[in-house]
Enzyme design. Structure first.
Site, PDB file in Angstrom:
ATOM      1  N   GLU A 286       0.625  -1.100   0.073  1.00 20.48           N
ATOM      2  CA  GLU A 286       0.005  -0.078   0.013  1.00 20.48           C
ATOM      3  C   GLU A 286       0.842   1.326  -0.171  1.00 20.48           C
ATOM      4  O   GLU A 286       0.326   2.541  -0.328  1.00 20.48           O
ATOM      5  CB  GLU A 286      -0.877  -0.025   1.283  1.00 20.48           C
ATOM      6  CG  GLU A 286      -2.391  -0.608   1.113  1.00 20.48           C
ATOM      7  CD  GLU A 286      -3.234  -0.386   1.961  1.00 20.48           C
ATOM      8  OE1 GLU A 286      -4.371  -0.928   1.945  1.00 20.48           O
ATOM      9  OE2 GLU A 286      -2.919   0.622   3.053  1.00 20.48           O
ATOM     10  N   HIS A 307       8.848 -26.853  -1.830  1.00 17.95           N
ATOM     11  CA  HIS A 307       8.090 -28.100  -2.398  1.00 17.95           C
ATOM     12  C   HIS A 307       6.963 -27.425  -3.107  1.00 17.95           C
ATOM     13  O   HIS A 307       6.161 -28.099  -3.913  1.00 17.95           O
ATOM     14  CB  HIS A 307       7.463 -29.110  -1.591  1.00 17.95           C
ATOM     15  CG  HIS A 307       8.722 -29.470  -0.734  1.00 17.95           C
ATOM     16  ND1 HIS A 307       9.238 -30.964  -1.048  1.00 17.95           N
ATOM     17  CD2 HIS A 307       9.584 -29.316   0.315  1.00 17.95           C
ATOM     18  CE1 HIS A 307      10.281 -31.160  -0.084  1.00 17.95           C
ATOM     19  NE2 HIS A 307      10.221 -30.191   0.729  1.00 17.95           N
ATOM     20  N   LYS A 421     -13.843   0.173  -3.830  1.00 16.44           N
ATOM     21  CA  LYS A 421     -15.326   0.410  -2.882  1.00 16.44           C
ATOM     22  C   LYS A 421     -16.475   1.261  -3.644  1.00 16.44           C
ATOM     23  O   LYS A 421     -17.584   0.856  -3.615  1.00 16.44           O
ATOM     24  CB  LYS A 421     -14.564   1.240  -1.922  1.00 16.44           C
ATOM     25  CG  LYS A 421     -13.972   0.642  -0.573  1.00 16.44           C
ATOM     26  CD  LYS A 421     -13.410   1.685   0.556  1.00 16.44           C
ATOM     27  CE  LYS A 421     -12.299   1.178   1.303  1.00 16.44           C
ATOM     28  NZ  LYS A 421     -11.791   2.008   2.042  1.00 16.44           N
TER      29      LYS A 421
HETATM   30  O1  PA5 Z   1      -3.487   1.236   5.788  1.00 17.31           O
HETATM   31  C1  PA5 Z   1      -4.759   1.367   5.922  1.00 17.31           C
HETATM   32  O2  PA5 Z   1      -4.952   2.759   6.009  1.00 17.31           O
HETATM   33  C2  PA5 Z   1      -5.774   0.711   5.371  1.00 17.31           C
HETATM   34  O3  PA5 Z   1      -5.497  -0.603   5.086  1.00 17.31           O
HETATM   35  C3  PA5 Z   1      -6.658   0.709   6.577  1.00 17.31           C
HETATM   36  O4  PA5 Z   1      -6.227   0.238   7.602  1.00 17.31           O
HETATM   37  C4  PA5 Z   1      -8.005  -0.122   6.324  1.00 17.31           C
HETATM   38  O5  PA5 Z   1      -8.518   0.075   4.948  1.00 17.31           O
HETATM   39  C5  PA5 Z   1      -9.024  -0.077   7.115  1.00 17.31           C
HETATM   40  O6  PA5 Z   1      -9.476   1.175   7.452  1.00 17.31           O
HETATM   41  P1  PA5 Z   1     -10.204   1.571   8.698  1.00 17.31           P
HETATM   42  O7  PA5 Z   1      -9.283   1.437   9.953  1.00 17.31           O
HETATM   43  O8  PA5 Z   1     -10.594   3.231   8.511  1.00 17.31           O
HETATM   44  O9  PA5 Z   1     -11.648   0.779   8.831  1.00 17.31           O
END
Ligand code: PA5
Length: 446
Positions: A286, A307, A421
């Site tokens: 990310e 394996h 989303k």
């Molecule tokens: O690293 C990030 O920002 C994302 O992976 C969030 O942690 C994830 O989308 C969950 O978001 P939230 O904590 O707002 O529910």
């Protein structure tokens, strides 16, 4: 330093002067991070978190965890992405992936809200039957669909089984300090709340209440975890690549990427480390995978995957390099006994420990894979304890930020996560998404 980086298996792939040539970029990235002049500089709270964390809240986390450990059989942490992976990874590594099967006189710890699978949630509800349940819903935004659905179901289950008053004592909310529907609900209902700091993004939040409450409920020592992270915060500041394993790791990754190694394969020889690799994959995927750039983070557990994927690593296209996390002293070990009949021909191992064999598998593999054209980096962690894990977590977080800045991206946003989303909400008929829905339905041939 609690951990070390061995770069000898880059020989033949990366020359010393090539790493050295990246020193100016490393120094620039360090300055952007420490002077808060880089992209995403409003999300740098994690850099000083090991010293600046909220001590009053930390004490409340420990008190809540102690209460939960007394009055709970099943503890469910609800969250996804950065609000899930860190806690799960730490518990698996420090306790065991089999923690729920082996734990005695303390709660089992389950995770929900990290999928939209009805089968998984229904199964969890079955597991709650007749048990004393507590819930920790974790969402920085408070609006993420997956945890919101799971919380809706599990909160309803709790209220129906123990009543509103008791449910109130068994629901813990970790979210933004002031904003969001979850915060509003928690305030209205009187649930105990913990804070995801404004300046700490989800994937950098394992050392906040996001990770610490579930980790403490599982019986891990969160003081020691923070102590290890604090040591890393102090020690991993030298800008010189040769003195700082964290910056050397960041530079080596970037050097390998520029040589066409677009996949980094995280390797461990301990199944208990598998979820740590999942946490690392989110952190790096990310943070770096944007603007058409980045390394693709993947992971394996050896010797299991020798394996399966081992064939590709040894002999397939030269697109990857491996980063091995080697736990020098395993959590437990055993000696191989003699077999009087030597049925398997392995009596030459009599008296050896399993760890000795595992380490030989590592040595044999690293040499074979480098021979096959795959460069290796090796990170040594002395043992599987809280302090060293805290150090390792901070090491990876800081290397990620440095690496991201070297790549020229904002390591602290995740614009790509929104696309699915929007489509999902449109297809589900969420109000406000009508136009998008018509266009998507047409593309789906409906
Ligand atoms: O690293 C990030 O920002 C994302 O992976 C969030 O942690 C994830 O989308 C969950 O978001 P939230 O904590 O707002 O529910």
């Amino acid at each position: 330093m609690a951990i070390s980086l061995d770069t000898r298996y880059l020989d033949g792939f990366v020359r010393d002067h090539e790493l050295g040539a990246l020193q100016a970029q490393v120094t620039a990235a360090h300055e952007m991070l420490h002077n808060k002049t880089g992209l995403g500089n409003d999300f740098l709270g994690w850099v000083t978190l090991p010293t600046d964390y909220d001590k009053e809240e930390f004490a409340r986390i420990k008190a809540a965890a102690a209460r939960i450990r007394e009055n709970t059989d099943v503890f469910i942490a609800i969250g996804i992405g950065g609000s899930y992976l860190g806690a799960r990874a730490v518990i698996d590594f420090l306790k065991s992936p089999q923690y729920n099967l082996t734990v005695k006189n303390a709660p089992q710890v389950f995770f929900a809200g990290n999928t939209i699978s009805p089968a998984a949630l229904t199964e969890l509800l079955d597991l709650c039957e007749g048990k004393r349940v507590s819930i920790n819903v974790i969402s920085k935004s408070g609006t993420t669909t997956e945890p919101a659905i799971a919380f809706r179901v599990l909160r309803d289950y709790l209220v129906k089984t123990v009543g509103e008053e008791e449910a109130r004592k068994r629901i813990f909310v970790t979210t933004d300090k002031a904003r969001g529907t979850l915060k509003g609900l928690a305030d209205r209902e009187g649930y105990e709340t913990f804070v995801v700091p404004d300046d700490v993004g989800g994937r950098f939040s394992v050392l906040t209440a996001v990770g610490l409450l579930p980790i403490a409920v599982a019986g891990c020592d969160i003081d020691a975890l923070m102590k290890g992270a604090r040591a890393a915060q102090d020690e991993l500041c030298d800008t010189a690549i040769e003195n700082n394993p964290c910056y050397r790791y960041a530079a080596a990754r970037q050097c390998l990427l520029r040589k066409g190694r677009a996949v980094e394969l995280m390797v461990s020889y301990e199944p208990a480390y598998a979820m740590m690799s999942e946490w690392w994959k989110q952190l790096y995927g990310e943070s770096e995978g944007k603007d058409g750039k980045g390394l693709f983070p993947a992971s394996v557990v050896f010797s299991t995957d020798l394996h399966s994927l081992g064939q590709f690593v040894q002999d397939g296209s030269n697109i990857l390099f491996e980063t091995v996390v080697m736990i020098d002293r395993p959590a437990r070990d055993m000696v191989i006994e003699e077999d009087p009949e030597n049925v398997d021909g392995l009596n030459f191992l009599t008296g050896s420990t399993m760890d000795y064999v595992n380490k030989k598998a590592f040595e044999g593999t690293v040499l074979a894979h480098t021979d096959g054209g795959t460069p290796n980096l090796v990170i040594h962690v002395p043992s599987a304890c809280e302090e060293e894990l805290g150090y390792l977590i901070y090491f990876f977080e800081k290397a990620c930020a440095i690496s991201g800045y070297m790549l020229g991206v904002n390591p602290f946003d995740q614009p790509g996560v929104e696309s699915y989303k929007k489509n999902m909400f449109a297809l589900l008929g969420k109000p406000g998404y009508e136009d998008a829905r018509a266009a998507l339905e047409a593309r789906l041939g409906r």
